[in-house]
Motif scaffolding. Sequence first.
Motif, PDB file in Angstrom:
ATOM      1  N   VAL A  63       0.888  -1.163   0.000  1.00 35.64           N
ATOM      2  CA  VAL A  63       0.000   0.000   0.000  1.00 35.64           C
ATOM      3  C   VAL A  63       0.925   1.211   0.000  1.00 35.64           C
ATOM      4  O   VAL A  63       1.677   1.430   0.943  1.00 35.64           O
ATOM      5  CB  VAL A  63      -0.936   0.005   1.229  1.00 35.64           C
ATOM      6  N   LEU A  64       0.868   1.977  -1.086  1.00 30.83           N
ATOM      7  CA  LEU A  64       1.864   2.996  -1.371  1.00 30.83           C
ATOM      8  C   LEU A  64       1.235   4.378  -1.469  1.00 30.83           C
ATOM      9  O   LEU A  64       0.299   4.586  -2.241  1.00 30.83           O
ATOM     10  CB  LEU A  64       2.533   2.625  -2.703  1.00 30.83           C
ATOM     11  N   ASP A  65       1.765   5.322  -0.694  1.00 32.21           N
ATOM     12  CA  ASP A  65       1.311   6.708  -0.780  1.00 32.21           C
ATOM     13  C   ASP A  65       1.801   7.293  -2.095  1.00 32.21           C
ATOM     14  O   ASP A  65       2.877   6.956  -2.574  1.00 32.21           O
ATOM     15  CB  ASP A  65       1.860   7.513   0.403  1.00 32.21           C
ATOM     16  N   ARG A  66       1.028   8.191  -2.653  1.00 32.91           N
ATOM     17  CA  ARG A  66       1.402   8.807  -3.934  1.00 32.91           C
ATOM     18  C   ARG A  66       2.565   9.777  -3.766  1.00 32.91           C
ATOM     19  O   ARG A  66       3.460   9.851  -4.589  1.00 32.91           O
ATOM     20  CB  ARG A  66       0.172   9.523  -4.510  1.00 32.91           C
ATOM     21  N   ARG A  67       2.542  10.566  -2.680  1.00 37.57           N
ATOM     22  CA  ARG A  67       3.581  11.581  -2.467  1.00 37.57           C
ATOM     23  C   ARG A  67       4.446  11.178  -1.280  1.00 37.57           C
ATOM     24  O   ARG A  67       3.964  11.053  -0.162  1.00 37.57           O
ATOM     25  CB  ARG A  67       2.940  12.937  -2.195  1.00 37.57           C
ATOM     26  N   LEU A  68       5.725  11.012  -1.557  1.00 34.25           N
ATOM     27  CA  LEU A  68       6.675  10.641  -0.522  1.00 34.25           C
ATOM     28  C   LEU A  68       7.817  11.648  -0.522  1.00 34.25           C
ATOM     29  O   LEU A  68       8.061  12.303  -1.529  1.00 34.25           O
ATOM     30  CB  LEU A  68       7.185   9.218  -0.771  1.00 34.25           C
ATOM     31  N   PRO A  69       8.536  11.777   0.600  1.00 34.63           N
ATOM     32  CA  PRO A  69       9.562  12.812   0.688  1.00 34.63           C
ATOM     33  C   PRO A  69      10.672  12.702  -0.344  1.00 34.63           C
ATOM     34  O   PRO A  69      11.241  13.703  -0.764  1.00 34.63           O
ATOM     35  CB  PRO A  69      10.134  12.654   2.095  1.00 34.63           C
ATOM     36  N   ASP A  70      10.968  11.478  -0.802  1.00 31.06           N
ATOM     37  CA  ASP A  70      12.067  11.317  -1.749  1.00 31.06           C
ATOM     38  C   ASP A  70      11.606  10.894  -3.146  1.00 31.06           C
ATOM     39  O   ASP A  70      12.390  10.405  -3.940  1.00 31.06           O
ATOM     40  CB  ASP A  70      13.115  10.342  -1.212  1.00 31.06           C
ATOM     41  N   GLY A  71      10.322  11.103  -3.439  1.00 31.46           N
ATOM     42  CA  GLY A  71       9.864  10.795  -4.793  1.00 31.46           C
ATOM     43  C   GLY A  71       8.386  10.500  -4.881  1.00 31.46           C
ATOM     44  O   GLY A  71       7.678  10.425  -3.884  1.00 31.46           O
ATOM     45  N   ASP A  72       7.943  10.313  -6.108  1.00 31.16           N
ATOM     46  CA  ASP A  72       6.559  10.017  -6.413  1.00 31.16           C
ATOM     47  C   ASP A  72       6.309   8.516  -6.271  1.00 31.16           C
ATOM     48  O   ASP A  72       7.085   7.711  -6.800  1.00 31.16           O
ATOM     49  CB  ASP A  72       6.265  10.477  -7.845  1.00 31.16           C
ATOM     50  N   GLY A  73       5.243   8.168  -5.572  1.00 34.38           N
ATOM     51  CA  GLY A  73       4.929   6.762  -5.360  1.00 34.38           C
ATOM     52  C   GLY A  73       4.702   5.998  -6.647  1.00 34.38           C
ATOM     53  O   GLY A  73       5.153   4.860  -6.797  1.00 34.38           O
ATOM     54  N   VAL A  74       4.003   6.613  -7.603  1.00 32.58           N
ATOM     55  CA  VAL A  74       3.734   5.938  -8.870  1.00 32.58           C
ATOM     56  C   VAL A  74       5.038   5.629  -9.599  1.00 32.58           C
ATOM     57  O   VAL A  74       5.223   4.535 -10.134  1.00 32.58           O
ATOM     58  CB  VAL A  74       2.781   6.788  -9.755  1.00 32.58           C
TER      59      VAL A  74
END
Length: 153
Positions: A63-74
Amino acid sequence: MSPSQEPVTPVPVRLMLVEDHDMVAEAIAMALGGAPGLEVVARCGSVTEAVEEARAHLPDVVVLDRRLPDGDGVAAIARISRAAPEARVLVLTGRERETLQLLAEGVSTDQVSERLGVARNTARNHIQRVLQKLGARSKLEAVVIARREGLLD
């Protein structure tokens, strides 16, 4: 009881949660971790950490968040899939979360449309996805469920 009659214990689905907001991650982990047949095997808050944990734990579902501190989840899906090729990836979207926050503020569908800068039908689709994912029958019920689960600030 003969060996062929012994009850079979199903193997739990191994889930890894990638979410950088601690409160949201905790709420999701509690909700999913309590579900029968699911086991949260790792929690992390960045793409880099997700790749490392996927390699270490080989989860069935991420389960992956779309916005992460070191990049885009997608954009990270390919890297995570290389680390855990059998894993299925489910991406959480910042828009559904924003829509939920607006519903908690008591705004109308037209106001959601205006505040998000999207067409009214798009706003309705966001709202319907939020209701569906929370298992709610109304906007108010969605807000109540989200507050109970700690998904709102």
